[in-house]
Design a protein around this motif. Structure first.
Motif: not given
Ligand SMILES: [Mg+2]
Ligand SMILES: Nc1nc2c(ncn2[C@@H]2O[C@H](COP(=O)(O)OP(=O)(O)OP(=O)(O)O)[C@@H](O)[C@H]2O)c(=O)[nH]1
Lengths: 606, 69
Positions: A15, A35, A54
């Motif tokens: 990220s 994430t 992502d």
């Molecule tokens: Mg991440």
């Protein structure tokens, strides 16, 4: 348009790299599992539109966790134009193992070794060319904190995404001969699958030997990267556990004190600024507009702007915990205690996130170990004191109470936590929510706090709040003002409505004060709006706030535990379905009413 | 010896992973025959704190019984 997927192990900086390349604001943090859903960012580079995707961090592909399923399905079904494999320069071995597995998807790849700054400090040297040749993918080495290789990375991504590739597995001559029997008759990807299926043990051995062969190109004291962290953990997780928890609590206490002091100053300052602005401009406006400015802008929005420094302090506290590496340790330490309440260390992480904002916490809850614990955690998240409630709590305490402010703050803050623990026990009593067996917790290295990262993270959150004032809260308060101006039989619409439902709130103590009731409704849109509305309604109508201690405390406890804002409910609906969101809303409504009633009965005893 | 029985700080070589529902999870973290695992001497409640090659992990003791060192 090119679709570029960022894959890698948890906490390797995927990220962060997307944020660097596309100047986006994806959530980052020094712990694995930040994430948990696919996120996207857009970028135009040399007239080519790049969709940077992502993906959740994974350690392998066995379909064991949701993150693994999301990443594997995406790579298999969506077939991006290129995969950027983000690796950790200080922990290269495990990253390389995953890299070799991802080669098998037969999608053009770019290797990106991150954390160069830290690896350099530990004297790690990587022979990039040799490693690239061994893996047959271009490998770059840098840090997401500096711009040094940003352009080079983007160019390389575009070059690779235009290619067609077949990556042959990295095998020893013996195994390669066996593999050839499959490769001769099948496409590469299928051949690899068949080989792994029929020769599982050989495939596993070959993977390890391929990783070891790649590690030949990485020299330096690899162990040193972990040494400092282990030393700190030896203290923090064992002998110094008490000191560690006390230090955190003191930090939290300091944050509350800072919040209180800031709240006094900021409300005064923001009112002063708005007053000056109004005096300068509103003299030329017609009376109705200057009244609107006076009530909505000065009393409502002006108060809400005063929250900004408060939120800054809270988010800074959160960012320090997230970036230092303490999150995973807290999950580990709290796992034991949370299990007494039929929850896990990971649920505790969700609650911790919820103390910033409930929405990312709901998203995080989807990564918990099993369906039962996910739903249970998601049902409990709305009781956490999010940043909006925190700002309201401090401002309300500051405004109303003269004495024992700190104790009242602690009561308000911990009311939700208390409800969570008791409710969790009760839930298990009614229905047996199966608490999952523990999972492996990966402990990230401790990192020196980078002021730039901390202030950027905190700054973005404050900017988000300012945007919320401009787009959401402003409209909400204007709507309320409108309702205040529509009169039926001489009383405003909002007043008569609040009075008509006041019997519901009578047992809670604040039923007689219609402005308390009216201020609860805007809180459904955003919790901060409740306080803004209270200030606004108080200045428009002649109704004043109650001077009774018990009534104010009861109102405060109700605000802290009642139905969450619409954003949280919509996040719940999106992840768990409409019925679940409705259930969650009703549960918080009932529980907060019962809990506040009990507290009120208790308070009036004294 | 099972990893869960290990109490002494030091390096151990993984001899075998016993089949269980956790096997895949253990494998994907690199718990594989021949790999090195270092025990840091720390047991935090129900977890063994180990270094698997280069990774710091807290592995549930129940899972450690599946790792033979
Ligand atoms: Mg991440
Ligand atoms: N020192 C240093 N820290 C970095 C670098 N890149 C990222 N970080 C930090 O590493 C941590 C993890 O970064 P993330 O971008 O959240 O990692 P991720 O791969 O997206 O992690 P998950 O979403 O959990 O899979 C954050 O605290 C970053 O600030 C770097 O080049 N150097």
């Amino acid at each position: 348009m090119k679709v570029i997927a960022f894959a890698g192990e948890p906490n390797t900086g995927k990220s962060s790299w997307i944020n660097k390349l596309a100047k986006s604001k994806l959530m980052t943090g020094n712990w694995g599992g930040v994430t948990v859903e696919k996120k996207e960012a857009l970028l135009l580079w040399k007239q080519i539109e790049l969709h940077l995707v992502d993906l959740p961090g994974v350690t392998g592909f066995h379909g064991q966790t949701d993150e693994e399923r999301i990443t594997e399905t995406y790579l298999q079904k969506e077939h991006p134009d290129c995969i950027v494999m983000v690796m950790d320069g200080c922990h290269l071995k495990s990253s390389l193992r995953l890299c070799i597995k991802i080669r098998n998807f037969q999608i053009p790849m770019v290797g990106l070794i991150n954390f160069k700054d830290e690896a350099d400090k530990n004297g790690i040297h990587i022979e990039l060319e040799k490693l690239s040749r061994r893996l047959s993918i271009p490998v770059m080495y840098g840090s997401s904190f500096d711009d040094e290789i940003r352009e080079e990375v983007l160019d390389q991504i575009i070059r690779q995404s235009n290619k067609q590739v077949t990556y042959r597995p990295l095998l020893n001559p013996m195994a390669d001969r066996i593999f050839e029997q499959y490769a001769r008759f099948h496409p590469m990807k299928q051949a690899i699958e068949l080989f792994e299926e029929h020769h599982a043990d050989t495939a596993l051995d070959e993977l390890e030997s391929a990783v070891n062969s790649c590690m030949r190109y990485c020299t330096g004291n690899l162990q040193q990267c972990n040494d400092k962290t282990i030393k700190m953990d030896t203290f923090l997780l064992q002998k110094g556990k008490g000191v560690f928890l006390c230090a955190l609590l003191s930090m939290f206490y300091l944050m509350l004190i800072a919040g209180l002091k800031l709240s006094e100053g900021c409300t005064f300052f923001s009112e002063f600024v708005f007053r000056v602005l109004l005096d300068v401009f509103s003299s030329s406006f017609p009376e109705s507009i200057s009244l609107y400015c006076e009530y909505v802008l000065l009393s409502g929005i002006g108060t809400l702007f005063g929250f900004v420094p408060l939120l800054f302090v809270l988010h800074l506290f959160h960012a320090v915990i997230e970036e230092s590496g303490l999150m995973a340790r807290l999950a580990l330490l709290m796992d034991h205690i949370m299990r007494m309440f039929h929850l896990t260390g990971k649920s505790f992480l969700s609650f911790l996130i919820a103390h910033g904002c409930n929405v990312p916490a709901v998203i995080h809850s989807t990564s918990l170990e099993n369906e039962a614990i996910r739903k249970k955690t998601a049902l409990l998240i709305p009781f956490c004191c999010c940043s909006a409630r925190f700002a309201v709590l401090i401002s309300f305490v500051n405004l109303i109470f003269r004495k024992k402010k700190m104790i009242l703050l602690l009561i308000g803050y911990s009311a939700g936590l208390f409800v969570i623990l008791v409710l969790s026990l009760c839930m298990n009593w009614i229905k047996n929510f199966q608490v999952p067996s523990q999972t492996i917790i990966q402990l990230p290295s401790y990192r020196a706090l980078q002021w730039k990262t901390l202030f950027m993270k905190t700054g973005y959150q404050c900017l988000d709040y300012i945007q919320k004032i401009v787009y959401v809260l402003f409209l909400t308060l204007s709507g309320l003002w409108l309702l205040m101006n529509i009169e039926i039989h001489g009383t405003s619409l909002i007043e008569s409505f609040s009075k008509s439902v006041s019997f519901l709130f009578a047992p809670l103590g604040f039923g007689k004060h219609w402005i308390y009731i009216a201020s609860l409704f805007p809180g459904l849109i955003a919790k901060e709006a409740s306080f803004g509305a209270l200030m606004m309604l108080q200045s428009i109508s002649n109704a004043s706030l109650s001077s009774e201690y018990s009534i104010n405390l009861s109102y405060l406890i109700y605000l802290m535990t009642t139905v969450p804002c619409i954003m949280t409910l919509s996040a719940l609906k999106q992840r768990y379905g409409r019925a679940f969101a409705v259930k969650s809303g009703l549960l918080s409504l009932c529980i907060s009413t019962v809990f506040t009633w009990m507290m009120y009965q208790f308070i009036i005893l004294f | 010896m099972r990893l869960s029985q290990v109490r002494k700080k030091g390096n151990y070589e993984i001899a075998q992973i016993l089949p269980s529902v956790f096997t895949h999870r253990l494998l994907s973290f690199g718990f594989t025959k021949g790999n090195k695992v270092a025990f840091t001497g720390m047991i935090v409640h129900d977890y063994h704190y180990v270094v698997l090659e280069d990774k710091l992990l807290a592995v549930p003791n129940a899972w450690c019984t599946k790792v033979v060192v």
